[in-house]
Design a protein around this motif. Structure first.
Motif, mmCIF file in Angstrom:
data_model
loop_
_atom_site.group_PDB
_atom_site.id
_atom_site.type_symbol
_atom_site.label_atom_id
_atom_site.label_comp_id
_atom_site.label_asym_id
_atom_site.label_seq_id
_atom_site.Cartn_x
_atom_site.Cartn_y
_atom_site.Cartn_z
ATOM 1 N N ILE A 1 0.753 -1.031 0.006
ATOM 2 C CA ILE A 1 0.114 -0.119 0.052
ATOM 3 C C ILE A 1 0.939 1.298 0.132
ATOM 4 O O ILE A 1 1.805 1.286 0.757
ATOM 5 C CB ILE A 1 -0.794 -0.099 1.382
ATOM 6 C CG1 ILE A 1 -1.996 -1.106 0.997
ATOM 7 C CG2 ILE A 1 -1.541 1.312 1.271
ATOM 8 C CD1 ILE A 1 -2.777 -1.520 2.274
ATOM 9 N N ASP A 2 0.692 2.141 -0.983
ATOM 10 C CA ASP A 2 1.631 3.331 -1.159
ATOM 11 C C ASP A 2 0.891 4.657 -0.466
ATOM 12 O O ASP A 2 -0.188 4.605 0.258
ATOM 13 C CB ASP A 2 1.826 3.706 -2.454
ATOM 14 C CG ASP A 2 2.349 2.578 -3.260
ATOM 15 O OD1 ASP A 2 3.309 2.037 -2.833
ATOM 16 O OD2 ASP A 2 1.960 2.497 -4.729
ATOM 17 N N LYS B 1 -8.782 -1.405 -8.223
ATOM 18 C CA LYS B 1 -9.528 -0.202 -8.192
ATOM 19 C C LYS B 1 -11.182 -0.404 -7.944
ATOM 20 O O LYS B 1 -11.541 -1.612 -8.474
ATOM 21 C CB LYS B 1 -9.255 0.543 -9.319
ATOM 22 C CG LYS B 1 -7.857 0.998 -9.696
ATOM 23 C CD LYS B 1 -7.899 2.209 -10.885
ATOM 24 C CE LYS B 1 -6.677 3.118 -10.875
ATOM 25 N NZ LYS B 1 -5.323 2.294 -10.800
ATOM 26 N N GLU C 1 -2.732 6.422 -0.616
ATOM 27 C CA GLU C 1 -4.000 5.633 -0.942
ATOM 28 C C GLU C 1 -5.012 5.446 0.069
ATOM 29 O O GLU C 1 -4.843 5.569 1.267
ATOM 30 C CB GLU C 1 -3.411 4.152 -1.312
ATOM 31 C CG GLU C 1 -2.704 3.873 -2.552
ATOM 32 C CD GLU C 1 -2.791 2.436 -2.584
ATOM 33 O OE1 GLU C 1 -3.518 2.184 -3.491
ATOM 34 O OE2 GLU C 1 -1.758 1.713 -2.406
ATOM 35 N N VAL D 1 -7.791 2.845 1.052
ATOM 36 C CA VAL D 1 -8.056 1.398 0.601
ATOM 37 C C VAL D 1 -9.224 0.958 1.623
ATOM 38 O O VAL D 1 -9.365 1.204 3.013
ATOM 39 C CB VAL D 1 -6.887 0.492 1.062
ATOM 40 C CG1 VAL D 1 -7.082 -0.861 0.535
ATOM 41 C CG2 VAL D 1 -5.671 1.040 0.351
ATOM 42 N N SER E 1 -2.294 7.949 4.257
ATOM 43 C CA SER E 1 -3.051 6.683 3.797
ATOM 44 C C SER E 1 -4.062 6.191 4.709
ATOM 45 O O SER E 1 -3.890 6.469 5.789
ATOM 46 C CB SER E 1 -1.774 5.585 3.857
ATOM 47 O OG SER E 1 -0.655 5.851 3.382
ATOM 48 N N ASP F 1 -10.671 4.215 -3.162
ATOM 49 C CA ASP F 1 -9.793 4.039 -4.469
ATOM 50 C C ASP F 1 -9.645 2.805 -4.801
ATOM 51 O O ASP F 1 -9.757 2.151 -6.078
ATOM 52 C CB ASP F 1 -8.654 4.982 -4.711
ATOM 53 C CG ASP F 1 -9.118 6.418 -4.085
ATOM 54 O OD1 ASP F 1 -10.026 7.039 -4.638
ATOM 55 O OD2 ASP F 1 -8.123 7.014 -3.447
ATOM 56 N N ARG F 2 -9.215 1.977 -3.717
ATOM 57 C CA ARG F 2 -8.921 0.657 -3.965
ATOM 58 C C ARG F 2 -9.549 -0.053 -2.916
ATOM 59 O O ARG F 2 -9.575 0.235 -1.782
ATOM 60 C CB ARG F 2 -7.448 0.570 -3.858
ATOM 61 C CG ARG F 2 -6.725 -0.948 -3.781
ATOM 62 C CD ARG F 2 -5.312 -0.741 -3.635
ATOM 63 N NE ARG F 2 -4.580 -1.939 -3.343
ATOM 64 C CZ ARG F 2 -3.275 -2.346 -3.091
ATOM 65 N NH1 ARG F 2 -2.896 -1.252 -2.811
ATOM 66 N NH2 ARG F 2 -2.886 -3.282 -2.850
#
Ligand code: ADP
Ligand code: ADP
Length: 237
Positions: A25-26, A229, A29, A31, A198, A214-215
């Protein structure tokens, strides 16, 4: 920035909650982790801040090998990670602003010294965080006078004031009605876009996950069964 490599987690009672998790996970993000009750969502999130230990594999968070942290290192590591719970976990018999201020101090010795000693800049920071989630006007109300949705926004403000790199939220809207749940999800989204923190949210409402994150990562019986996505995942679910 968060990297699970071949991670397994088995509780002392023999329940394997995470099986061979590989996941990156960047920074920045947003999530959502979805899955049925008992799938392993909560365990996954709670390994990231070392509320739970993993048994096998490696888990790296911002360059730190989480499994290798010892004693005091765990506490300072956790200061860069915000945590939000389904049940808000606020001190209900004191004011909203005091709850936010608690997150800004290095340890409880500060708290015991008395709230009057909070430096002015911390108070400004706390008020700004409350403003970001739209409840500045409640700053001096007692927490137990607030609705569930407002209390969860206090919890979010408390986390923001901590200036973490990552916010972990374990079923943050599960105890809220559908309309209020959306208000709180809007706040998460706004914070994610404005701050580049994040955000990882466990959520069992698939529609909310697809609408806001987004994810989306799906877990079933401790394994990742999809990851993509939101637009793509919505075809599969
Ligand atoms: P979810 O968050 O998706 O509901 P959990 O991560 O809470 O799933 O649970 C995953 C599995 O691990 C379940 O079978 C649950 O019963 C078990 N589990 C969770 N916490 C513990 C614990 N502290 N001790 C033993 N088993 C646990
Ligand atoms: P929350 O609502 O705060 O997410 P939960 O109800 O999911 O809390 O879990 C409360 C605690 O019970 C957690 O610490 C979790 O690890 C533990 N727990 C969950 N499932 C089990 C289980 N099957 N056996 C033992 N402990 C569990």
């Amino acid at each position: 920035m968060i990297e699970f490599k071949d991670v397994n987690k088995t509780y002392p009672n023999g329940v394997t909650a995470l099986k061979n998790i590989n996941l990156t996970i960047d920074q920045g993000e947003f999530v959502a982790i979805i899955g049925l009750s008992g799938a392993g969502k909560s365990t996954l999130i709670r390994c990231i801040n070392r509320m739970h230990d993993i048994n096998e594999g490696t888990l790296m968070v911002n360059g730190v090998d989480v499994g290798k942290l010892r004693g005091k290192q765990v506490r300072s590591f956790r200061r860069k990670i915000g945590m939000i719970f389904q049940s808000f976990n606020l001190v209900t018999r004191t004011s909203v602003i005091n709850n936010v201020l608690i997150s800004t101090v290095p340890d409880l010795a500060w708290w015991r010294k008395g709230l009057g000693l909070f430096p002015q800049e911390k108070k400004v920071d706390a008020l700004e965080a409350l403003d970001k989630v739209g409840i500045l006007d409640k700053a001096y109300n007692r927490v137990d006078q607030l609705s569930g949705g407002q209390q969860q926004r206090v919890a979010l403000a408390r986390t923001i004031a901590q200036h973490p790199d990552i916010i972990l939220a374990d079923e943050p809207v599960a105890s809220l009605d559908p309309v209020t749940a959306k208000v709180v999800m809007d706040d998460f989204k706004k914070i994610n876009k404005e701050t580049n923190m994040s955000i990882l949210i466990n959520i069992h409402h698939v529609e909310l996950a697809l609408e806001y994150a987004d994810r989306v990562i799906g877990i079933r019986q401790g394994e990742i069964v999809y990851d993509g996505k939101s637009e793509e995942v919505s075809q599969e679910v």
